[in-house]
Design a protein around this motif. Structure first.
Motif, short mmCIF file in Angstrom:
data_model
loop_
_atom_site.label_atom_id
_atom_site.label_comp_id
_atom_site.label_asym_id
_atom_site.label_seq_id
_atom_site.Cartn_x
_atom_site.Cartn_y
_atom_site.Cartn_z
N ILE A 1 -4.40 -2.09 -1.75
CA ILE A 1 -5.12 -0.92 -1.27
C ILE A 1 -4.16 0.27 -1.31
N ASN B 1 -9.06 4.26 -3.24
CA ASN B 1 -8.95 2.92 -2.63
C ASN B 1 -9.72 1.88 -3.43
N THR B 2 -10.93 2.18 -3.82
CA THR B 2 -11.75 1.24 -4.58
C THR B 2 -11.11 0.95 -5.93
N LYS C 1 -8.21 -1.47 -5.32
CA LYS C 1 -8.79 -2.80 -5.05
C LYS C 1 -9.28 -3.44 -6.34
N CYS D 1 0.85 -1.19 0.00
CA CYS D 1 0.00 0.00 0.00
C CYS D 1 0.88 1.25 0.00
#
Length: 193
Positions: free
Chosen positions: A126, A157-158, A161, A100
């Motif tokens: 993430i 973030n989405t 992912k 991350c």
């Protein structure tokens, strides 16, 4: 003086383990480029990152052991906002251990961030554990071709992912294809040779 430094490029330091100690201030730094520093595990702690108020571009490439870009400092117990108000581009390239960007739970304020380039970071699942405020974020560039469309879902973030899930799905489909068709094609080819 490091306070007056506007551009920092660090390349091919195989034994560099820490880029910046928290005692140093890079308050006028605008561009940061790190390449081929094989022992580096993280770039900054969150307390050091708070001094980077003028940073506009960040590029980290070919640093195999980098796990996070910003690490939550052990001495930090209170939650604060980390402000990168001028940072508009982040380039993360060939960072095989990166999980991350920020490992802490503080809010990241990325009010000028437009795009993130992520290339060959297979373990990045993430962007941050905390809240991200990046209202101008347009997407992630997943190709080295700047003319290709940006990849985007709801927020940063989405999007990371989704990108990770897409990589896993593609890998699974490749393995599935190989075992269902590739081996038969190999056998078929061998029989006719």
């Amino acid at each position: 003086s490091l306070v007056c430094l506007h551009k920092l490029c660090v390349s091919s330091f195989p034994r560099l383990t820490t880029l910046v100690h928290s005692a140093l201030s890079f308050s006028n730094l605008k561009q940061l480029s790190i390449k081929d520093c094989q022992e580096l595990k993280y770039l900054f702690t969150s307390s050091t990152a708070r001094t980077l108020v003028h940073l506009e571009e960040m590029s980290i490439m070919q640093c195999e052991l980098v796990e996070v870009i910003l690490a939550k400092g052990l001495e930090e117990t209170t939650s604060e906002v980390i402000r990168f108000e001028r940072l508009n581009t982040i380039n993360l390239d060939s960072l095989s251990s990166l999980s991350c960007f920020y490992s802490g739970s503080d809010t990241l304020l990325l009010s000028s961030l437009i795009r993130v380039i992520i290339w060959e970071c297979p373990n990045m699942k993430i962007f941050s554990q905390g809240v991200i405020d990046a209202k101008f974020f347009l997407g992630i560039q997943v190709s080295l071709d700047p003319n290709e469309d940006l990849f985007f879902y709801q927020d940063l973030n989405t999007t990371v992912k989704g990108m990770f899930q897409r990589q896993v799905k593609t890998l699974f489909e490749s393995i599935h294809y190989y075992f269902n068709y590739g081996m038969n094609a190999m056998f078929f080819t061998i029989n006719f040779i």
